[in-house]
Write a protein that holds these residues in place. Structure first.
Motif, PDB file in Angstrom:
ATOM      1  N   ASN A 147      42.876  42.653  28.623  1.00 48.40           N
ATOM      2  CA  ASN A 147      42.713  41.199  28.532  1.00 48.40           C
ATOM      3  C   ASN A 147      42.831  40.510  29.889  1.00 48.40           C
ATOM      4  O   ASN A 147      42.155  39.500  30.143  1.00 48.40           O
ATOM      5  N   ASP A 148      43.679  41.038  30.768  1.00 43.19           N
ATOM      6  CA  ASP A 148      43.870  40.348  32.046  1.00 43.19           C
ATOM      7  C   ASP A 148      42.668  40.501  32.983  1.00 43.19           C
ATOM      8  O   ASP A 148      42.592  39.859  34.026  1.00 43.19           O
ATOM      9  N   LEU A 149      41.696  41.355  32.612  1.00 42.89           N
ATOM     10  CA  LEU A 149      40.459  41.468  33.386  1.00 42.89           C
ATOM     11  C   LEU A 149      39.368  40.556  32.843  1.00 42.89           C
ATOM     12  O   LEU A 149      38.373  40.306  33.507  1.00 42.89           O
ATOM     13  N   ARG A 150      39.577  40.007  31.660  1.00 42.82           N
ATOM     14  CA  ARG A 150      38.533  39.190  31.033  1.00 42.82           C
ATOM     15  C   ARG A 150      38.549  37.786  31.624  1.00 42.82           C
ATOM     16  O   ARG A 150      38.764  36.783  30.933  1.00 42.82           O
ATOM     17  N   ILE A 151      38.303  37.726  32.926  1.00 48.09           N
ATOM     18  CA  ILE A 151      38.303  36.469  33.674  1.00 48.09           C
ATOM     19  C   ILE A 151      36.857  36.021  33.812  1.00 48.09           C
ATOM     20  O   ILE A 151      36.031  36.731  34.372  1.00 48.09           O
ATOM     21  N   MET A 152      36.550  34.815  33.312  1.00 46.17           N
ATOM     22  CA  MET A 152      35.160  34.388  33.210  1.00 46.17           C
ATOM     23  C   MET A 152      34.687  33.569  34.410  1.00 46.17           C
ATOM     24  O   MET A 152      33.539  33.138  34.450  1.00 46.17           O
ATOM     25  N   SER A 153      35.548  33.369  35.401  1.00 47.47           N
ATOM     26  CA  SER A 153      35.132  32.711  36.639  1.00 47.47           C
ATOM     27  C   SER A 153      35.997  33.203  37.785  1.00 47.47           C
ATOM     28  O   SER A 153      37.203  33.415  37.619  1.00 47.47           O
ATOM     29  N   SER A 154      35.386  33.389  38.947  1.00 46.34           N
ATOM     30  CA  SER A 154      36.175  33.748  40.131  1.00 46.34           C
ATOM     31  C   SER A 154      36.754  32.503  40.792  1.00 46.34           C
ATOM     32  O   SER A 154      37.655  32.600  41.621  1.00 46.34           O
ATOM     33  N   SER A 155      36.215  31.331  40.470  1.00 41.41           N
ATOM     34  CA  SER A 155      36.739  30.022  40.890  1.00 41.41           C
ATOM     35  C   SER A 155      36.647  29.748  42.388  1.00 41.41           C
ATOM     36  O   SER A 155      37.140  28.717  42.849  1.00 41.41           O
ATOM     37  N   SER A 156      36.048  30.656  43.159  1.00 41.28           N
ATOM     38  CA  SER A 156      35.864  30.388  44.588  1.00 41.28           C
ATOM     39  C   SER A 156      34.946  31.435  45.194  1.00 41.28           C
ATOM     40  O   SER A 156      34.555  32.403  44.534  1.00 41.28           O
ATOM     41  N   SER A 157      34.612  31.250  46.451  1.00 39.65           N
ATOM     42  CA  SER A 157      33.852  32.273  47.168  1.00 39.65           C
ATOM     43  C   SER A 157      34.768  33.468  47.459  1.00 39.65           C
ATOM     44  O   SER A 157      35.999  33.361  47.393  1.00 39.65           O
ATOM     45  N   ARG A 158      34.165  34.579  47.819  1.00 38.39           N
ATOM     46  CA  ARG A 158      34.955  35.782  48.123  1.00 38.39           C
ATOM     47  C   ARG A 158      35.840  35.571  49.345  1.00 38.39           C
ATOM     48  O   ARG A 158      36.907  36.182  49.451  1.00 38.39           O
ATOM     49  N   LEU A 159      35.400  34.738  50.263  1.00 41.85           N
ATOM     50  CA  LEU A 159      36.177  34.516  51.491  1.00 41.85           C
ATOM     51  C   LEU A 159      37.394  33.636  51.246  1.00 41.85           C
ATOM     52  O   LEU A 159      38.286  33.570  52.096  1.00 41.85           O
ATOM     53  N   LEU A 160      37.456  32.947  50.109  1.00 39.26           N
ATOM     54  CA  LEU A 160      38.636  32.152  49.768  1.00 39.26           C
ATOM     55  C   LEU A 160      39.530  32.977  48.847  1.00 39.26           C
ATOM     56  O   LEU A 160      40.308  33.797  49.309  1.00 39.26           O
ATOM     57  N   THR A 161      39.394  32.798  47.545  1.00 37.23           N
ATOM     58  CA  THR A 161      40.246  33.566  46.620  1.00 37.23           C
ATOM     59  C   THR A 161      39.431  34.383  45.617  1.00 37.23           C
ATOM     60  O   THR A 161      39.971  34.885  44.643  1.00 37.23           O
ATOM     61  N   GLY A 162      38.102  34.521  45.866  1.00 39.32           N
ATOM     62  CA  GLY A 162      37.237  35.163  44.884  1.00 39.32           C
ATOM     63  C   GLY A 162      37.052  36.659  45.056  1.00 39.32           C
ATOM     64  O   GLY A 162      36.262  37.264  44.325  1.00 39.32           O
ATOM     65  N   ASN A 163      37.763  37.266  45.994  1.00 41.02           N
ATOM     66  CA  ASN A 163      37.555  38.697  46.248  1.00 41.02           C
ATOM     67  C   ASN A 163      38.488  39.543  45.379  1.00 41.02           C
ATOM     68  O   ASN A 163      39.438  40.161  45.851  1.00 41.02           O
ATOM     69  N   PHE A 164      38.191  39.593  44.097  1.00 33.73           N
ATOM     70  CA  PHE A 164      39.002  40.350  43.146  1.00 33.73           C
ATOM     71  C   PHE A 164      38.831  41.855  43.375  1.00 33.73           C
ATOM     72  O   PHE A 164      37.824  42.296  43.943  1.00 33.73           O
ATOM     73  N   PRO A 165      39.785  42.665  42.912  1.00 32.12           N
ATOM     74  CA  PRO A 165      39.674  44.121  43.083  1.00 32.12           C
ATOM     75  C   PRO A 165      38.387  44.697  42.503  1.00 32.12           C
ATOM     76  O   PRO A 165      37.865  45.685  43.018  1.00 32.12           O
ATOM     77  N   GLU A 166      37.856  44.073  41.454  1.00 32.78           N
ATOM     78  CA  GLU A 166      36.643  44.588  40.817  1.00 32.78           C
ATOM     79  C   GLU A 166      35.449  44.574  41.778  1.00 32.78           C
ATOM     80  O   GLU A 166      34.554  45.426  41.688  1.00 32.78           O
ATOM     81  N   TYR A 167      35.418  43.594  42.680  1.00 31.17           N
ATOM     82  CA  TYR A 167      34.371  43.571  43.704  1.00 31.17           C
ATOM     83  C   TYR A 167      34.476  44.816  44.592  1.00 31.17           C
ATOM     84  O   TYR A 167      33.481  45.496  44.873  1.00 31.17           O
ATOM     85  N   GLU A 168      35.674  45.078  45.054  1.00 30.21           N
ATOM     86  CA  GLU A 168      35.871  46.188  45.989  1.00 30.21           C
ATOM     87  C   GLU A 168      35.659  47.534  45.300  1.00 30.21           C
ATOM     88  O   GLU A 168      35.163  48.484  45.919  1.00 30.21           O
TER      89      GLU A 168
END
Length: 389
Positions: A71-92
């Motif tokens: 459930n904690d991965l079911r995030i429906m928005s990153s809410s920012s660009s990757r250079l701010l706070t949008g670089n979640f582990p799933e991207y990497e």
């Protein structure tokens, strides 16, 4: 008449002209179930989807993904660009998966294939850059070139002799520090393909040249692991900018670039659509990674798709239609727009959802039925279709 009414009359007249030419486009509401599509209560075999491996319509895959997604991965928005706070582990994680598959080269993700192509080329180019582009590249690459400060020359479609002549002409020109060749591997409207091995051989003769290849319609369906035509012809390491999309065979959304680590770092610091866009939701990245791992092993589906593609290409040509395809995108070139629209409607009435493609997407008098094959189809389906052509 008010000022607004005058403006609206102008646009209304433009729409009426498109309608008279048979080139007016409209959205169509639809419901999709597996290989079928339902429109206005009529169920048809879907021959217009880019779901080349049938993964987007696979309910079992979706259930499997959500069963293993906390459930904690079911995030429906990153809410920012990757250079701010949008670089979640799933991207990497997804970039690491791509890098591992593509022989250790760096990977960078984008919100869509269009977003990718309008951003990379302007970031890489300056006034001392020359772009030599195949005449039939996708609109997104044309728009990327237009946004850049590079000089732009087109070469005749898939004419590598013409490209070589242009390279001979411009390579010694001191006003250019670099020349970027831009092409697709499989072209989206004709379904034909570039000779990537020969293109790489040409590139290696000229020190200023870099190579940009879009694999949007090849990723997933070509190569032993589905890594595209670059894998099929053994040239992954020779292509400087190897781009593709997740929105077709990979049943997701977004784009990717395979490149040198320095290019990746440079784009993170210079590519405006990347820097200033909200990143995709982390759940999309997790889904793409899940699908990508599946795709690597789907060689049987790739072989089946190739077999039915060759069968349909030959059958269409046997009916007397021009068909330049060497892939799963099989155009039936008719020519005149209204005639093409009428033929598409007739096929739809017989249960085959085939769409007409008209100018400006294709050249004037180049209107065609564009048949997109998926691995869910079989020869019996195609025999029924060919009989109606």
């Amino acid at each position: 008449m008010s000022q607004l009414e005058q403006h609206l009359d102008h646009y209304s007249a433009q729409l009426e002209q498109l309608k008279q030419q048979g080139n007016l486009r409209q959205f169509t509401s639809n419901i999709q179930h597996g290989r079928m599509i339902q429109i206005n209560g009529q169920s048809m075999l879907n021959l217009s989807s880019n779901d080349y491996l049938g993964l987007a319509s696979d309910l079992h895959l979706r259930e499997q993904f959500f069963d293993q997604t906390p459930n904690d991965l079911r995030i429906m928005s990153s809410s920012s660009s990757r250079l701010l706070t949008g670089n979640f582990p799933e991207y990497e994680q997804l970039e690491a998966s791509l890098s591992q598959a593509f022989y250790g080269r760096s990977a960078l993700l984008f919100n869509s294939g269009y977003h990718m192509n309008i951003g990379i080329l302007p970031a890489l180019s300056d006034a001392k850059t020359l772009i030599l582009a195949d005449k039939l590249i996708h609109a997104s690459m044309i728009d990327g070139i237009r946004l850049s400060s590079a000089k732009y020359v087109r070469y005749r479609h898939n004419d590598l002799n013409h490209l070589s002549q242009l390279l001979q002409k411009y390579h010694a020109d001191e006003s250019f520090d670099r020349i970027i060749i831009v092409t697709e591997s499989i072209f989206s409207m004709d379904g034909d393909e570039t000779d990537l091995a020969e293109l790489v051989r040409i590139k290696q003769q000229f020190s200023k040249v870099m190579l940009y290849v879009d694999e949007a319609h090849a990723i997933g369906v070509r190569g032993e692991q589905g890594l595209g035509c670059a894998e099929q012809y053994g040239v992954i390491d020779e292509i400087d900018f190897l781009v593709g999309t997740f929105g077709k065979a990979l049943a997701s959304v977004g784009g990717y670039l395979i490149c040198h680590a320095i290019i990746r770092d440079y784009l993170i610091n210079s590519m405006r659509p990347l820097i200033f866009s909200t990143a995709q939701p982390p759940i999309c990245m997790a889904w793409t990674n899940f699908i990508f791992q599946k795709v690597l092993a789907l060689n049987q589906q790739r072989q089946h798709l190739q077999q039915i593609s060759q069968y349909l290409q030959q059958a269409v040509q046997g009916k007397g239609f021009a068909c330049p395809s060497t892939s799963h995108i099989v155009p039936v070139i008719i020519g005149e727009s209204q005639k093409t629209v009428n033929k598409a409607k007739a096929l739809q009435q017989q249960g085959f959802y085939v769409m007409p493609v008209r100018p400006p997407t294709v050249p004037q008098h180049g209107s065609r039925l564009r048949i997109c094959l998926t691995s869910q189809l079989n020869q019996a389906d195609l025999d029924q279709l060919v009989a109606l052509l």
